[in-house]
Design an enzyme around this catalytic site. Structure first.
Site, PDB file in Angstrom:
ATOM      1  N   ARG A 157      -5.496   4.830   0.215  1.00 27.00           N
ATOM      2  CA  ARG A 157      -6.332   3.634   0.054  1.00 27.00           C
ATOM      3  C   ARG A 157      -7.105   3.394   1.338  1.00 27.00           C
ATOM      4  O   ARG A 157      -6.532   3.394   2.427  1.00 27.00           O
ATOM      5  CB  ARG A 157      -5.483   2.409  -0.290  1.00 27.00           C
ATOM      6  CG  ARG A 157      -4.858   2.541  -1.652  1.00 27.00           C
ATOM      7  CD  ARG A 157      -4.077   1.323  -2.083  1.00 27.00           C
ATOM      8  NE  ARG A 157      -3.368   1.648  -3.319  1.00 27.00           N
ATOM      9  CZ  ARG A 157      -2.426   0.900  -3.875  1.00 27.00           C
ATOM     10  NH1 ARG A 157      -2.087  -0.240  -3.314  1.00 27.00           N
ATOM     11  NH2 ARG A 157      -1.836   1.278  -4.984  1.00 27.00           N
ATOM     12  N   SER A 197      -5.398  -0.780  -6.621  1.00 23.70           N
ATOM     13  CA  SER A 197      -4.472  -1.738  -7.210  1.00 23.70           C
ATOM     14  C   SER A 197      -4.943  -3.181  -7.097  1.00 23.70           C
ATOM     15  O   SER A 197      -6.015  -3.528  -7.574  1.00 23.70           O
ATOM     16  CB  SER A 197      -3.094  -1.550  -6.573  1.00 23.70           C
ATOM     17  OG  SER A 197      -2.148  -2.344  -7.234  1.00 23.70           O
ATOM     18  N   HIS A 198      -4.146  -3.998  -6.403  1.00 25.36           N
ATOM     19  CA  HIS A 198      -4.403  -5.430  -6.297  1.00 25.36           C
ATOM     20  C   HIS A 198      -5.384  -5.753  -5.169  1.00 25.36           C
ATOM     21  O   HIS A 198      -5.725  -6.907  -4.968  1.00 25.36           O
ATOM     22  CB  HIS A 198      -3.076  -6.135  -6.013  1.00 25.36           C
ATOM     23  CG  HIS A 198      -2.391  -5.529  -4.825  1.00 25.36           C
ATOM     24  ND1 HIS A 198      -1.841  -4.257  -4.857  1.00 25.36           N
ATOM     25  CD2 HIS A 198      -2.222  -5.975  -3.567  1.00 25.36           C
ATOM     26  CE1 HIS A 198      -1.354  -3.971  -3.678  1.00 25.36           C
ATOM     27  NE2 HIS A 198      -1.573  -4.988  -2.874  1.00 25.36           N
ATOM     28  N   ASP A 243      -2.932  -7.168 -12.490  1.00 30.38           N
ATOM     29  CA  ASP A 243      -3.726  -6.862 -11.299  1.00 30.38           C
ATOM     30  C   ASP A 243      -4.884  -5.910 -11.601  1.00 30.38           C
ATOM     31  O   ASP A 243      -5.180  -5.628 -12.762  1.00 30.38           O
ATOM     32  CB  ASP A 243      -2.824  -6.274 -10.207  1.00 30.38           C
ATOM     33  CG  ASP A 243      -2.317  -4.889 -10.558  1.00 30.38           C
ATOM     34  OD1 ASP A 243      -2.208  -4.594 -11.761  1.00 30.38           O
ATOM     35  OD2 ASP A 243      -2.041  -4.093  -9.643  1.00 30.38           O
ATOM     36  N   ASP A 260      -5.395  -2.671 -11.537  1.00 29.14           N
ATOM     37  CA  ASP A 260      -5.207  -1.479 -12.363  1.00 29.14           C
ATOM     38  C   ASP A 260      -4.165  -1.677 -13.460  1.00 29.14           C
ATOM     39  O   ASP A 260      -3.767  -0.710 -14.121  1.00 29.14           O
ATOM     40  CB  ASP A 260      -4.845  -0.272 -11.494  1.00 29.14           C
ATOM     41  CG  ASP A 260      -3.550  -0.462 -10.727  1.00 29.14           C
ATOM     42  OD1 ASP A 260      -3.218  -1.611 -10.396  1.00 29.14           O
ATOM     43  OD2 ASP A 260      -2.856   0.534 -10.458  1.00 29.14           O
ATOM     44  N   ASP A 291      -0.920  -2.528 -13.499  1.00 32.29           N
ATOM     45  CA  ASP A 291       0.505  -2.177 -13.441  1.00 32.29           C
ATOM     46  C   ASP A 291       1.376  -3.342 -12.961  1.00 32.29           C
ATOM     47  O   ASP A 291       2.579  -3.344 -13.171  1.00 32.29           O
ATOM     48  CB  ASP A 291       0.762  -0.909 -12.614  1.00 32.29           C
ATOM     49  CG  ASP A 291       0.235  -0.988 -11.202  1.00 32.29           C
ATOM     50  OD1 ASP A 291      -0.321  -2.035 -10.826  1.00 32.29           O
ATOM     51  OD2 ASP A 291       0.371   0.016 -10.474  1.00 32.29           O
ATOM     52  N   ARG A 292       0.781  -4.340 -12.327  1.00 31.15           N
ATOM     53  CA  ARG A 292       1.575  -5.490 -11.880  1.00 31.15           C
ATOM     54  C   ARG A 292       1.505  -6.629 -12.902  1.00 31.15           C
ATOM     55  O   ARG A 292       0.564  -6.686 -13.694  1.00 31.15           O
ATOM     56  CB  ARG A 292       1.034  -6.029 -10.553  1.00 31.15           C
ATOM     57  CG  ARG A 292       1.159  -5.055  -9.419  1.00 31.15           C
ATOM     58  CD  ARG A 292       0.710  -5.709  -8.124  1.00 31.15           C
ATOM     59  NE  ARG A 292       0.929  -4.784  -7.023  1.00 31.15           N
ATOM     60  CZ  ARG A 292       1.127  -5.145  -5.771  1.00 31.15           C
ATOM     61  NH1 ARG A 292       1.120  -6.419  -5.438  1.00 31.15           N
ATOM     62  NH2 ARG A 292       1.320  -4.251  -4.827  1.00 31.15           N
ATOM     63  N   THR A 340      10.782   1.116  -1.244  1.00 33.99           N
ATOM     64  CA  THR A 340       9.574   0.573  -1.874  1.00 33.99           C
ATOM     65  C   THR A 340       8.653   1.721  -2.296  1.00 33.99           C
ATOM     66  O   THR A 340       8.422   2.646  -1.525  1.00 33.99           O
ATOM     67  CB  THR A 340       8.845  -0.332  -0.860  1.00 33.99           C
ATOM     68  OG1 THR A 340       9.683  -1.450  -0.597  1.00 33.99           O
ATOM     69  CG2 THR A 340       7.511  -0.806  -1.405  1.00 33.99           C
ATOM     70  N   SER A 390       7.311  -6.799  -5.711  1.00 32.63           N
ATOM     71  CA  SER A 390       5.857  -6.837  -5.601  1.00 32.63           C
ATOM     72  C   SER A 390       5.198  -6.942  -6.976  1.00 32.63           C
ATOM     73  O   SER A 390       4.155  -6.338  -7.212  1.00 32.63           O
ATOM     74  CB  SER A 390       5.365  -5.595  -4.856  1.00 32.63           C
ATOM     75  OG  SER A 390       5.810  -4.419  -5.519  1.00 32.63           O
ATOM     76  N   LYS A 422       4.802   1.304 -13.204  1.00 33.01           N
ATOM     77  CA  LYS A 422       5.080  -0.062 -13.624  1.00 33.01           C
ATOM     78  C   LYS A 422       3.988  -0.480 -14.598  1.00 33.01           C
ATOM     79  O   LYS A 422       2.913   0.113 -14.617  1.00 33.01           O
ATOM     80  CB  LYS A 422       5.192  -0.989 -12.424  1.00 33.01           C
ATOM     81  CG  LYS A 422       4.016  -1.001 -11.474  1.00 33.01           C
ATOM     82  CD  LYS A 422       4.419  -1.810 -10.251  1.00 33.01           C
ATOM     83  CE  LYS A 422       3.278  -1.992  -9.268  1.00 33.01           C
ATOM     84  NZ  LYS A 422       3.145  -0.836  -8.353  1.00 33.01           N
TER      85      LYS A 422
HETATM   86  C1  G16 Z   1       2.403  -0.096  -4.739  1.00 30.98           C
HETATM   87  C2  G16 Z   1       3.674   0.644  -5.061  1.00 30.98           C
HETATM   88  C3  G16 Z   1       4.798  -0.320  -5.207  1.00 30.98           C
HETATM   89  C4  G16 Z   1       4.946  -1.157  -3.963  1.00 30.98           C
HETATM   90  C5  G16 Z   1       3.628  -1.853  -3.664  1.00 30.98           C
HETATM   91  C6  G16 Z   1       3.649  -2.574  -2.347  1.00 30.98           C
HETATM   92  O1  G16 Z   1       2.048  -0.916  -5.806  1.00 30.98           O
HETATM   93  O2  G16 Z   1       3.550   1.389  -6.239  1.00 30.98           O
HETATM   94  O3  G16 Z   1       5.958   0.408  -5.435  1.00 30.98           O
HETATM   95  O4  G16 Z   1       5.955  -2.106  -4.119  1.00 30.98           O
HETATM   96  O5  G16 Z   1       2.606  -0.893  -3.585  1.00 30.98           O
HETATM   97  O6  G16 Z   1       3.862  -1.647  -1.329  1.00 30.98           O
HETATM   98  P1  G16 Z   1       3.746  -2.057   0.183  1.00 30.98           P
HETATM   99  O7  G16 Z   1       4.794  -3.110   0.393  1.00 30.98           O
HETATM  100  O8  G16 Z   1       3.989  -0.806   0.945  1.00 30.98           O
HETATM  101  O9  G16 Z   1       2.365  -2.632   0.399  1.00 30.98           O
HETATM  102  P2  G16 Z   1       0.529  -1.079  -6.247  1.00 30.98           P
HETATM  103  O10 G16 Z   1       0.565  -2.091  -7.357  1.00 30.98           O
HETATM  104  O11 G16 Z   1      -0.194  -1.578  -5.022  1.00 30.98           O
HETATM  105  O12 G16 Z   1       0.075   0.259  -6.675  1.00 30.98           O
END
Ligand code: G16
Length: 543
Positions: free
Chosen positions: A22, A113-114, A277, A279, A281-282, A344, A365, A376
């Site tokens: 990212r 993602s978010h 969110d 994409d 998944d959240r 995580t 998260s 997720k």
């Molecule tokens: C991703 C991961 C999750 C993780 C989250 C936050 O989610 O797939 O398993 O909990 O990031 O990670 P960090 O605490 O390292 O920022 P997503 O929804 O951002 O793809």
């Protein structure tokens, strides 16, 4: 159409984080940043000749142009076929499902993602393997190694295909199937949940609001909630994906989904609220006057999943990431099933799911999911909640009260300090690490440290080991604080402080979480020197 082999040199900062690579959008847009990384993925997985790949993203700014590059590179690298969501859209769980359903060799998912989207915001890309899940640490490491040794990339010198119109296309011998991104996923949901029972709920006047936050789940939610389940038109808000998510921050938490929170805590609130969110998944779940923390949501779903047809046979086991509250552990204990604690990152659940050791997983998260895919899944969680509400006839608040009365309540909160300078953030973690051996026995804000360590994980399936996955401090009263640096940010460092305390006294289960955790919060600051080292008075985001 000719295949061009373009010389290139390694780019320094292409180490994938918690979930793929990212970066700021302009970084990805500056050629050959994207090209280098895509070639490194292809090389890191041993080449894509003859393979079928699923390609799609959350529709954020640069999604379409990046897909055009990926398709031309896949063709130039000899891929047999690519399956692409119409318009380049695929929610992350829908992409995971497609990989599995089509028995594809893997997939490229474009999302940050978010994180916000737009020309000056964030972009991301990750590779998912043939099980539909995020690449394991070992594969990720190989991809990273390839970013360090790359000398050339291959790309087709040709017009791409029109991914706006479903159909089958040919790109220099590679088949491109542009498909409806929603139908397969919606059909899968019908196999897991009692759609008749949920439909009856809506017929009976049940009202919900789903905030798609201008992101990818909008079309999925319209189709599933309104068209297939009969939720009133208008139940889905902000349901049209936009490249900059309507200028918002598509992170389903009480801060960024403020409108939904106000609606659910206002007069004449609907019965049920949810958000997803960028994409898809959240998820965030909120009842009338009742926000459900992600950790509690996981515990309730683990307790009551058997009420949905897809889980009627019970759960093989459950898993949570280490910083997620221990609420689900007690549910697992009561049911006599295994409960795994992983680092995580959803990628750590993949082996457990593949081996049939767990059925449900979740994270603090805002992520919950099950063995139906290897990501997720935001809408899945919403549907499981709806199924449980339909079967029990109870409100969200009543279900939470029941749960806490039976299992106790893990008061829980995460405090995020965003865009902290990297040096003080690293210094804070280093100082904590160095202080660990001396902490037991010491008292902070009235709490005595029982033990303190740094979490590491040995995967029970493939034996791989992951170290330095978060610093944990346990207090003698059962409270816990965890410190980690986020692996998903794109600017500076984000310090995450996870706070937790179990309460079992019947008359103390309805407190405000921040008040219930006040001593743990004070102890965390004293131990880590957060204010002193970051210069911050308060967290930027509290969930
Ligand atoms: C991703 C991961 C999750 C993780 C989250 C936050 O989610 O797939 O398993 O909990 O990031 O990670 P960090 O605490 O390292 O920022 P997503 O929804 O951002 O793809």
């Amino acid at each position: 159409m000719t295949v061009r082999t373009i010389p290139t040199t390694p780019i320094d900062d292409q180490r994938p984080g918690t979930s793929g690579l990212r970066k700021k959008t302009p970084v990805f847009m500056a050629s050959p940043y994207l090209e280098n990384y895509v070639q490194a993925i292809f090389d890191g997985i041993g080449g894509v000749a003859g393979q079928t790949l699923v390609v799609g993203g959350d529709g954020r700014f640069f999604n379409d142009r990046a897909i055009d590059v990926i398709l031309r590179m896949a063709a130039a690298n000899g891929a047999a076929a690519c399956i692409v969501g119409q318009g380049g859209l695929l929610s992350t769980p829908a992409a995971s499902h497609l990989i599995r359903k089509c028995k594809a060799d893997g997939g490229l998912i474009l999302s940050a993602s978010h994180n916000p989207g737009g020309p000056d915001a964030d972009f991301g890309l990750k590779y998912n393997g043939p099980n539909g899940g995020p690449a394991t640490e070992a594969v990720t490491e190989k991809i990273f190694t390839c970013t360090r040794t790359i000398t050339q990339y291959r790309i087709l010198d040709a017009d791409g295909v029109n991914i706006g119109i479903p159909g089958q296309y040919d790109l220099a011998g590679m088949r491109v199937d542009v498909i409806d991104p929603i139908a397969d996923y919606a059909d899968l949901m019908e196999t897991l949940f009692d759609f008749d029972a949920i439909r009856a709920l809506f017929v009976g006047g049940f009202r919900m609001r789903f905030d798609a936050m201008h992101a990818v789940t909008g079309p999925y939610a319209h189709e599933i909630l309104e068209n297939r389940l009969g939720a009133a038109a208008g139940s889905v808000v902000n349901g049209t994906p936009s490249p900059d998510f309507g200028g918002g921050h598509p992170d389903p938490n009480p801060i960024w989904a403020k409108d939904l929170m106000q609606t659910m805590y206002g007069t004449d609130a609907p019965d049920f609220g949810a958000a997803s969110d960028g994409d898809g998944d959240r998820n965030m779940i909120v009842g009338r006057n009742c926000y459900v923390s992600p950790s509690d949501s996981l515990a309730v779903l683990a307790d009551l999943a058997h009420l949905a047809p897809g889980y009627a046979g019970g759960l093989a086991g459950v898993a949570r990431s280490m910083p997620t509250s221990c609420a689900v552990d007690r549910v697992a204990k009561a049911k006599g099933i295994a409960c795994f604690e992983t680092p995580t990152g959803w990628k750590f659940f993949g082996n457990l799911l593949d081996a049939g050791k767990v059925t449900l997983c979740g994270e603090e998260s805002a992520g919950t999911g099950s063995s139906h895919v290897r990501e997720k899944d935001g809408l899945w969680a919403v549907l499981l909640w709806l199924n449980i509400l339909a079967q029990t006839g109870k409100s969200v608040a009543a279900l939470m009260a029941d749960h806490w009365a039976r299992y106790g309540r893990n008061y829980y909160s995460r405090h995020d300090y965003e865009e902290v300078d990297t040096d003080p953030a690293n210094a804070l973690m280093e100082q904590l690490r160095a202080a660990l051996p001396a902490l037991p026995g010491q008292e902070f804000a009235g709490l005595t440290v029982e033990r303190a360590d740094e979490f590491s994980y040995d995967d029970p399936v493939d034996g791989s080991s992951s170290t330095q996955q978060g610093i944990r401090i346990f207090f003698t009263n059962g409270a816990r604080v965890v410190f980690r640096l986020s692996g998903t940010g794109t600017a500076g460092a984000t310090l995450r402080v996870y706070l937790e305390r179990l309460e079992t006294a019947a008359d103390a289960l309805a407190q405000d979480a921040q008040e219930a955790l006040a001593d743990v919060i004070a102890a965390a600051d004293q131990i880590a020197g957060i204010r002193r080292l970051t210069g911050r008075d308060a967290p930027d985001v509290i969930t």
